[in-house]
Scaffold this active site. Structure first.
Site, PDB file in Angstrom:
ATOM      1  N   ARG A  21     -51.229  21.741 -28.518  1.00 16.38           N
ATOM      2  CA  ARG A  21     -51.880  20.529 -28.031  1.00 16.38           C
ATOM      3  C   ARG A  21     -51.470  20.233 -26.594  1.00 16.38           C
ATOM      4  O   ARG A  21     -50.274  20.222 -26.264  1.00 16.38           O
ATOM      5  CB  ARG A  21     -51.533  19.336 -28.928  1.00 16.38           C
ATOM      6  CG  ARG A  21     -52.171  19.405 -30.314  1.00 16.38           C
ATOM      7  CD  ARG A  21     -51.681  18.252 -31.184  1.00 16.38           C
ATOM      8  NE  ARG A  21     -52.482  18.091 -32.388  1.00 16.38           N
ATOM      9  CZ  ARG A  21     -52.271  18.726 -33.514  1.00 16.38           C
ATOM     10  NH1 ARG A  21     -51.274  19.590 -33.593  1.00 16.38           N
ATOM     11  NH2 ARG A  21     -53.034  18.523 -34.572  1.00 16.38           N
ATOM     12  N   SER A 136     -54.522  10.037 -55.165  1.00 17.23           N
ATOM     13  CA  SER A 136     -54.866  10.159 -53.755  1.00 17.23           C
ATOM     14  C   SER A 136     -56.000  11.163 -53.541  1.00 17.23           C
ATOM     15  O   SER A 136     -55.939  12.290 -54.046  1.00 17.23           O
ATOM     16  CB  SER A 136     -53.630  10.614 -52.961  1.00 17.23           C
ATOM     17  OG  SER A 136     -53.914  10.799 -51.590  1.00 17.23           O
ATOM     18  N   LYS A 247     -58.841   1.089 -32.875  1.00 18.56           N
ATOM     19  CA  LYS A 247     -60.037   1.907 -32.746  1.00 18.56           C
ATOM     20  C   LYS A 247     -61.201   1.019 -32.301  1.00 18.56           C
ATOM     21  O   LYS A 247     -61.294   0.683 -31.120  1.00 18.56           O
ATOM     22  CB  LYS A 247     -60.295   2.674 -34.038  1.00 18.56           C
ATOM     23  CG  LYS A 247     -59.225   3.743 -34.280  1.00 18.56           C
ATOM     24  CD  LYS A 247     -59.479   4.568 -35.498  1.00 18.56           C
ATOM     25  CE  LYS A 247     -58.538   5.763 -35.598  1.00 18.56           C
ATOM     26  NZ  LYS A 247     -57.106   5.437 -35.647  1.00 18.56           N
ATOM     27  N   THR A 276     -39.039  -3.786 -38.115  1.00 20.92           N
ATOM     28  CA  THR A 276     -39.794  -3.373 -36.938  1.00 20.92           C
ATOM     29  C   THR A 276     -40.095  -4.573 -36.040  1.00 20.92           C
ATOM     30  O   THR A 276     -40.527  -5.618 -36.526  1.00 20.92           O
ATOM     31  CB  THR A 276     -41.128  -2.705 -37.350  1.00 20.92           C
ATOM     32  OG1 THR A 276     -40.851  -1.544 -38.117  1.00 20.92           O
ATOM     33  CG2 THR A 276     -41.928  -2.297 -36.129  1.00 20.92           C
ATOM     34  N   THR A 277     -39.875  -4.408 -34.748  1.00 24.90           N
ATOM     35  CA  THR A 277     -40.213  -5.458 -33.794  1.00 24.90           C
ATOM     36  C   THR A 277     -41.710  -5.777 -33.872  1.00 24.90           C
ATOM     37  O   THR A 277     -42.540  -4.874 -33.966  1.00 24.90           O
ATOM     38  CB  THR A 277     -39.851  -5.023 -32.362  1.00 24.90           C
ATOM     39  OG1 THR A 277     -38.443  -4.782 -32.308  1.00 24.90           O
ATOM     40  CG2 THR A 277     -40.210  -6.095 -31.346  1.00 24.90           C
ATOM     41  N   THR A 362     -55.012  19.559 -38.343  1.00 19.91           N
ATOM     42  CA  THR A 362     -55.844  18.357 -38.489  1.00 19.91           C
ATOM     43  C   THR A 362     -57.054  18.651 -39.358  1.00 19.91           C
ATOM     44  O   THR A 362     -57.488  17.811 -40.158  1.00 19.91           O
ATOM     45  CB  THR A 362     -56.280  17.841 -37.108  1.00 19.91           C
ATOM     46  OG1 THR A 362     -55.114  17.644 -36.294  1.00 19.91           O
ATOM     47  CG2 THR A 362     -57.033  16.530 -37.222  1.00 19.91           C
TER      48      THR A 362
END
Length: 404
Positions: A21, A136, A247, A276-277, A362
């Site tokens: 990539r 799933s 998105k 998490t902040t 991917t």
């Protein structure tokens, strides 16, 4: 062990397979999407972006930009802490209320990204509900897979978009066993849409909760941008709806919408939320402006869908193969990793067109493609330049054309 040699060898393997990539160093132009400046080797070149997940160009919308500027002036830059320790800004509260309303749910909960919202929520539900079994879809996003894996809950993988296979697998467990069915509405690489109603039928038959990832659909479908579930009138049948603000809404962050008890449960037990902040207040304010705008404006969605139809028709006219689907994502199929990367490089270097190659892992090997995402702001001239360049390179690369 020679660690550096190991790293180098593995990276060389990626290069040889055409899967390495490379980041395009881009500078977006405020108010001029999809234009950008590409920086490379100390030089700059103007490019047109054709693969952005900012599907509607809302990252450049005046109301979004103004909301973020105003909030920085009012509240500064960062949130200052986790949501529990000084980090809850009023914009977070307003945004969660707006998202709950968008999906017809009692409550919503913000996360720093769509990846984190999937990972944290599925991980928490699977781990904390005693004996929970997670079902799933086999093509679920990596964030969902990682969340389920992290939960260490028992899991079953069901065939993609197959209510029949889901029914068979759910039937293997007692009616009283806790169950969670996790799937997406629009799958990002092929653009196909799940049979949500049929999946809900099966889940309800077996007493299972449903978890729907709508990250590629929120803002894009439904009368107010509530996603495929809103478009199909199914909001009330889903236990959890997960979405993103990075998105179609053009900003950053992820969220879930569900019952007040479920959201409070995740808020109270998820380490991925607790430690998490919080999102910067300006980010939350920009997302809030974007959600509110797309709730009442149909223009961006209608124009984007028209652009998709135009690109597809022009590709068809030139025999450039692309996967048909009912969504807004156009996968142009190359089916070769090296050629896919080569096409992408030439489009960028010679034509000023940026389309990222999508290769394994991917997508499965042999299904490599260029993933095109038309926006409302791409002009007719942009479309003609894109399809003409693809046609030229298709011939140079000796790739097969589709037969009309």
């Amino acid at each position: 062990m020679d660690y550096q040699k190991f790293f180098k060898t593995r990276l060389n393997d990626l290069h040889e397979e055409g899967r390495y990539r490379v980041f395009a160093d881009l500078e977006r132009h405020a108010g001029d999407f999809p234009r950008a400046t590409r920086h490379i080797d100390g030089e700059t070149h103007e490019v047109t972006v054709w693969c952005s997940n900012d599907y509607l160009g809302m990252g450049q919308h005046p109301s979004v930009v103004e909301a973020m500027k105003n909030t920085i002036e009012q509240s500064g830059s960062g949130a200052g802490g986790t949501r529990n320790i000084s980090g809850t800004n009023h914009n977070h509260v307003l945004l969660e209320q707006e998202l709950a309303d968008l999906h017809g749910k009692e409550s919503a909960l913000l996360f720093t990204s769509g990846y984190v919202s999937n990972w944290a929520t599925l991980g928490t539900l699977g781990a904390e509900i005693p004996g929970c079994v997670v079902f799933s879809d086999e093509e679920n996003h990596a964030s969902m897979i990682e969340g389920i894996r992290h939960s260490r809950a028992e899991k079953r993988i069901w065939k993609h978009n197959s209510p029949e296979d889901l029914d068979r697998k759910l039937s293997e467990f007692p009616a009283e066993a806790p169950k969670l069915v996790a799937f997406e509405s629009i799958y990002s690489m092929d653009g196909d849409i799940a049979p949500i109603a049929e999946i809900c039928d099966v889940a309800e038959k077996h007493g299972a909760m449903t978890y729907l990832d709508e990250v590629h659909a929120v803002g894009m479908y439904g009368e107010r941008g509530g996603g495929i579930a809103e478009k199909e009138g199914l909001l009330d049948r889903l236990t959890v709806i997960e979405g993103t603000l990075g998105k179609a809404y053009g900003v950053m962050g992820g969220y879930i919408a569900a019952s007040a008890e479920l959201c409070d449960f995740v808020r109270s037990f998820s380490s991925g939320f607790i430690f998490t902040t919080a999102l910067p207040p300006a980010i939350a304010a920009g997302a809030l402006a974007s959600v509110r705008h797309l709730k009442q404006s149909e223009f961006e969605r209608a124009r984007q869908q028209e652009r998709v139809r135009l690109v597809r028709s022009r590709l068809d006219a030139l025999g450039i193969p692309h996967t048909p689907n009912p969504g807004h994502i156009i996968p142009v199929m190359v089916k070769d990793p090296v050629k896919c990367k080569w096409l992408s490089d030439l489009l960028l270097d010679n034509y000023g067109i940026y389309v990222q190659p999508i290769n394994y892992p991917t997508v499965p090997k042999g299904t490599e493609r260029l993933r095109i995402t038309p926006s409302p702001l791409h002009t007719d001239a942009d479309v003609e330049k894109l399809v003409s360049a693809l046609s030229d390179l298709w011939s140079q690369c000796a790739l097969a054309r589709a037969v009309a």
